[in-house]
Scaffold this motif. Structure first.
Motif, short mmCIF file in Angstrom:
data_model
loop_
_atom_site.label_atom_id
_atom_site.label_comp_id
_atom_site.label_asym_id
_atom_site.label_seq_id
_atom_site.Cartn_x
_atom_site.Cartn_y
_atom_site.Cartn_z
N LEU A 95 0.87 -1.17 0.00
CA LEU A 95 0.00 0.00 0.00
C LEU A 95 0.90 1.21 0.00
O LEU A 95 1.79 1.33 0.85
N ASP A 96 0.71 2.08 -0.96
CA ASP A 96 1.63 3.19 -1.16
C ASP A 96 0.86 4.48 -1.37
O ASP A 96 0.35 4.71 -2.46
N GLY A 97 0.75 5.27 -0.32
CA GLY A 97 0.06 6.54 -0.45
C GLY A 97 -0.49 7.03 0.87
O GLY A 97 -0.38 6.37 1.90
N PRO A 98 -1.13 8.19 0.84
CA PRO A 98 -1.60 8.82 2.08
C PRO A 98 -2.77 8.09 2.74
O PRO A 98 -3.05 8.31 3.91
N ALA A 99 -3.46 7.21 2.04
CA ALA A 99 -4.64 6.54 2.61
C ALA A 99 -4.35 5.11 3.06
O ALA A 99 -5.27 4.30 3.19
N CYS A 100 -3.10 4.78 3.32
CA CYS A 100 -2.73 3.40 3.68
C CYS A 100 -3.51 2.90 4.90
O CYS A 100 -3.99 1.77 4.90
N ASP A 101 -3.62 3.71 5.94
CA ASP A 101 -4.34 3.28 7.14
C ASP A 101 -5.81 3.03 6.84
O ASP A 101 -6.39 2.05 7.30
N GLN A 102 -6.41 3.90 6.06
CA GLN A 102 -7.81 3.73 5.68
C GLN A 102 -8.00 2.44 4.88
O GLN A 102 -8.93 1.68 5.10
N LEU A 103 -7.10 2.17 3.95
CA LEU A 103 -7.19 0.96 3.14
C LEU A 103 -7.04 -0.29 4.01
O LEU A 103 -7.77 -1.27 3.83
N ARG A 104 -6.12 -0.28 4.96
CA ARG A 104 -5.95 -1.43 5.85
C ARG A 104 -7.21 -1.67 6.68
O ARG A 104 -7.58 -2.82 6.91
#
Length: 85
Positions: free
Chosen positions: A31-40
């Motif tokens: 996951l590469d970007g500012p929304a990594c935590d949201q994606l997880r």
């Protein structure tokens, strides 16, 4: 040596979920970007399997047995590799 070559081949075949082919299965590698935590939190974690179902303004895919829609921006942050058939 063979592990190094396998890793290089895998890195070469990595693409974003937005670029991935509809109807194919993929392993999430990064996951590469500012929304990594949201994606997880949504279930898009490294090593999970994802299938891309539709392409458009939003990507529709399945992960953990659940259908989800991701914006194109979020889909670009999910790096995947194809699962060999």
């Amino acid at each position: 040596m063979s592990q190094v070559l396998a890793h290089e081949l895998e890195t070469d075949s990595m693409q974003s979920l937005a670029q991935a082919t509809v109807g194919c299965d993929f392993h999430i590698k990064m996951l590469d970007g500012p929304a990594c935590d949201q994606l997880r939190r949504l279930g898009f974690c490294e090593t999970m399997q994802v299938r891309k179902l539709a392409n458009g303004r939003n990507m529709i895919c399945t992960v953990c047995g659940t259908r989800m829609a991701l914006s194109r921006d979020l889909a670009h942050q999910v790096k995947v590799v194809p699962i060999p058939a």
